[in-house]
Enzyme design. Structure first.
Site, mmCIF file in Angstrom:
data_model
loop_
_atom_site.group_PDB
_atom_site.id
_atom_site.type_symbol
_atom_site.label_atom_id
_atom_site.label_comp_id
_atom_site.label_asym_id
_atom_site.label_seq_id
_atom_site.Cartn_x
_atom_site.Cartn_y
_atom_site.Cartn_z
ATOM 1 N N GLY A 149 0.830 -1.207 0.000
ATOM 2 C CA GLY A 149 0.000 0.000 0.000
ATOM 3 C C GLY A 149 0.858 1.248 0.000
ATOM 4 O O GLY A 149 2.041 1.215 0.356
ATOM 5 N N CYS A 150 0.261 2.358 -0.404
ATOM 6 C CA CYS A 150 1.031 3.589 -0.564
ATOM 7 C C CYS A 150 1.441 4.185 0.773
ATOM 8 O O CYS A 150 2.598 4.544 0.979
ATOM 9 C CB CYS A 150 0.250 4.604 -1.403
ATOM 10 S SG CYS A 150 -1.438 4.888 -0.848
ATOM 11 N N TYR A 151 0.473 4.296 1.703
ATOM 12 C CA TYR A 151 0.850 4.761 3.034
ATOM 13 C C TYR A 151 1.849 3.795 3.661
ATOM 14 O O TYR A 151 2.782 4.202 4.354
ATOM 15 C CB TYR A 151 -0.381 4.821 3.941
ATOM 16 C CG TYR A 151 -1.274 6.012 3.740
ATOM 17 C CD1 TYR A 151 -0.799 7.307 3.903
ATOM 18 C CD2 TYR A 151 -2.628 5.848 3.446
ATOM 19 C CE1 TYR A 151 -1.643 8.401 3.762
ATOM 20 C CE2 TYR A 151 -3.478 6.934 3.313
ATOM 21 C CZ TYR A 151 -2.984 8.213 3.468
ATOM 22 O OH TYR A 151 -3.830 9.288 3.336
ATOM 23 N N THR A 154 5.459 4.232 2.562
ATOM 24 C CA THR A 154 6.025 5.439 3.162
ATOM 25 C C THR A 154 6.421 5.186 4.605
ATOM 26 O O THR A 154 7.542 5.493 5.040
ATOM 27 C CB THR A 154 4.998 6.597 3.112
ATOM 28 O OG1 THR A 154 4.290 6.560 1.881
ATOM 29 C CG2 THR A 154 5.673 7.933 3.302
#
Lengths: 341, 341, 341, 341
Positions: A149-151, A154
């Protein structure tokens, strides 16, 4: 040359994937699928692709995918991915799944957070978590990649060195994350209607965003592999920011002992020495500098004894389509950076 | 103190109206209606109204409206307005209609452009076009006001002096208009989904936007009343601009004789001398300076013998809710600027 | 492999150029210059370039440039370019100049519009106007390329087929153009200060923008080469739009005879048949679909007998750095699309 | 009717102040000052004020201010305010200072954070901190008001109930704050140049923003007055968000004992019962709903035992000009909400 298929071609992630792949010297997009009845052309779905690719979508059919491609990128909603994957794997197609379906190891955790049962536990067993900076060894031979996932990417890239070297307490980690609107997908709804979210900022999903267990699982794995057995517990607060792309996470963690910025920066630089897409920078990173790229930029600060990590990336590229291509590169023997610089 | 009702309270225009009316010393919002089943509170529909008004919507019922209010603002879609209006007028309620239903005099023109028959020709007869700068005399006694369209007001205020004084040719007038996204209403759709329209600019509805016949009708009226019989014919091109509010129209017209900027500016200043909301300015106006206000800013230039008029206003205020309150002020004997400066 | 230099590396155009060139298989950026004293690294000037190029700027010195590179891209302000160019040409360096200094054939016209004398008339003689869609034959052997202005390219690509085939009247052509803010360069000033231009739209430079004579000169040339001798006269109105990138021009022209959309679209498709970067599209183009690309998208409409051409491109790419690389490709024998798709 | 002066009229805060004051039934703007030589009109400095006020600036002269106004709003940079204030106080003018000059009680703390000595310690003694929600009793008789900072007001309103009722630990409070760009003022610089900060998000001033000591001082005062003597220590991280207006702070605090959302919401509602501009809401607040208003919206959540407070307000209104008018209302005997709803 590897023939690839894009399964689920109508969203933003698929558009970015195709844009990257048409530049890739070792990949050829041979097929795209869509559930839309009219078999739209890719450049009808995504006008920006006009002149870049000449292909019409077709309905999903695992036999057709298997005859056209050896690698399939699945840009489907969760639930749909685990319905499509077993048929592809049975036919020998290697799958890079961009949904959440294969990210959580434990099907019960999946069921808790996604509100339906997991229907492909065998796939869960097979899946490799596709974050190259952490699992660079496991990805090349994999048949099924769970693209992160993108979050999650990060937060993990920002915290991995601290957890791996056991520098911080594992509970009470605060991840205050901010995302551009493309992270919410392409389906119109009131919260992403321009006059609602433009010129506005708000938190959402406080305490219940589905990337939470994913972050905790991966960081827990890192922690275990470096000795400590305690689970990692985060407080994750996503916010919606009026811009197209980019995630910036401001992370607050409590060090186990005295911490200096200088030493921490050294730790990060050494941890990511062989990771071409993580840029450990002295300045405070701005999302714009990593937008439209596969880079994750991060820096570390110490404020009143607390460690702050500030990390950002493009949610559609390093947070989705770019890392998928990075995985593809590793799986097919290309240099990791091909088509991504 | 005049009791008013807001019929159709869920859109942006209604929100702006209520915001203006709670500041109005001579108006009291006594009722709001919504077709939503659950009778939402106004501050649930519009969180910005929290602490400003304490009222829940109810279903539309002309008897209830008539018992609660003497003036009703209709912020309904076209079609719905002409269904609701006759019942209100029959009960003596004065109506300020913000839809397009009573703007076009000729029901056949209405049917052509809005794809359904007009069902209230009597209302059409009664309706007064609510552009105070042009019809300041007719508005005070009116029972039914057709509040003008947002593009329409911009274009008409920009062109009225030239047509009234017979300065320009009446065909081939080019209106290149640019609007913020709130003009598209509050229903989510792909074209107004944030990641689609943010950081983008495009024309739409070229040659077939429904404000075209409205602009031509009103300018034609002005032209006739000043002697000339030819119809006015415009080429109207709307564009969608990534901002919340504001319309700017850049208008190109051919003068009938030699034109000087100085004389034209004088003409505009004198034409709007008694109009407190039209600001004839020397600078090139920016939408931001009239945003959140009831002002229309405009200037005139002559370039290579062609007259350019550049005009802007806030589409939700001077283009909708603000001019509705301006009309209300005229109808109820308040100074025209009450609650609008 | 061609070694290239970037002369004037601190602005947006230089950044985009470098970003394109690091992806180019046949170019190597060997040198960058800056007037800043401290010889900044490129990734200090442009953090987005971190990890992409490892180079520090140096002061401009024609000998040094000539020893390092055979092609120099000049991303200097006008005036500075014509000071630097003769020295480079004397040393055999081929120059692609992105300023306005070599675009206007007549030094008196230059002096009129740029408020200072032209100091390199010999360069003016030598320079080839670098719009490949029109001058594809002249570019390959050129020693000095005048890279076109961003508005200019948009307007010319939109109007060239109509002028070349003598379809329209040559005066009274209206070019209503809208640009994102990066077109104003990187020097902070009040008009481009975020809280001034965000959420705002305005016209600027009405009747006196410097791209006007450039548009008229090139269209005049096209017209002459197809028989007609009259000059072309345009009314050009630029607007500032709250977005980073993109120009959209809405152009109104009067046909000499009856015009049909169908025939005009055919004309455009055939005119640009061999131009890979002009996309003649049926839909109304949006700047976002050509952003970050070297494409110019355009379409044609007929409204009330007037021809409308709507064209857009990315001002920093197709309007500056991208067309510079396209010229470089032609000059060095690469396929025109190298590094640009 | 109170005559007022605006000292330092060229910035955004002054513009907002004047806009609020022209609507105020008990205030009259009689004078405005500017250091600009040419004595600009207010509507030249701020075109949005055209037609709202007819006044030209003059140079600052305390005698002139004292003869024209009994209350002066100082919208000056820090340093300039403490130079102007003594002269005004000596002439009996009541001062509402919007700079930071009188916010910190201890001149040494001021010198540490603002890099120059405080030159008006007597003023510091006299000044009342102008946050009406906390100091409603002290403001009415005050001669000198230190209007709070924008981040400060957000953080203090969010944390005051928790500190006052001794619910949380006083160290390790994390304030992750996000602000629109107008908070950076009206002077153009690279960081607020549109193409730099648009479509971007970044942290800035980490660990050294000047609102830090102000937040700690005021919360420390609140804490002391409710019994506890420990200082308050915050980790304050501001971020720049691509929007004009609005601050949202996401605050993380550790409760001293078990905490429930329900009880905490009750605590907030009761604490702010008599504060018309604090809206304690169930939803997650969005900056847009408080933009252009004097409201502060906030809510409370408990996530994994940690208390989250999410608060937002308009930095130019409730964070600057609006609270200044709120203070003015208290000082001059008007209802607190006059001109502010």
């Amino acid at each position: 040359m590897t023939d690839v298929a894009i399964v689920g071609a109508s969203g933003y992630t698929a558009r970015e994937l195709i844009q990257l792949l048409v530049r890739h010297p070792g990949a050829r997009v041979r097929m795209a699928t869509s559930r839309q009845d009219e078999a739209p052309r890719l450049d009808t779905l995504h006008p920006s692709l006009t002149g870049r690719i000449d292909l019409a979508c077709e309905p999903f059919d695992p036999d057709r995918v298997a005859s056209a491609a050896s690698v399939a990128f699945l840009a489907l909603p969760h639930g749909a991915s685990m319905a499509a994957t077993p048929g592809l794997r049975a036919r020998g197609v290697r799958v890079i799944d961009l949904s959440a379906d294969y990210r959580l190891n434990d099907p019960r955790v999946y069921a808790d957070w996604y509100d339906h049962e997991h229907t492909d536990p065998a796939g869960l067993e097979e899946a490799v978590y596709g974050l190259p900076e952490l699992y660079r060894e496991a990805i090349p031979p994999a048949g099924l990649i769970a693209n992160p996932g993108c979050y999650t990417s990060t937060a993990i890239l920002a915290l991995a060195p601290l957890v791996a070297r056991d520098v911080i307490e594992r509970s009470g980690i605060i991840i205050d994350a901010k995302s551009g609107v493309s992270g919410a997908g392409r389906s119109p709804k009131l919260t992403t209607h321009y006059p609602e979210c433009n010129e506005s900022l708000s938190a959402y999903g406080v305490g219940r965003h589905r990337h939470t267990p994913e972050i905790e699982q991966v960081l827990g794995d890192i922690g275990r592999s470096s000795g400590g057995g305690e689970p990692v517990e985060v407080i994750f607060t996503p916010h919606l920011v009026p811009m197209d792309r980019g995630i910036l996470a401001t992370i607050y963690a409590e060090p186990k002992g005295p911490a200096s910025e200088h030493d921490l920066m050294d730790l990060y630089r050494s941890y990511y020495e062989d990771s071409p897409f993580v840029r450990v920078v002295g300045r405070l990173p701005a999302t714009k500098d990593s937008a439209f790229s596969n880079f994750c930029d991060l820096t570390v600060r110490v404020v009143r004894g607390r460690i702050l990590v500030i990390a950002c990336l493009d949610n559609l590229i390093k947070g989705a389509a770019g890392v998928a291509v990075q995985n593809f590169n590793l799986m097919t023997g290309h240099p990791e950076t091909t088509a991504l610089l």
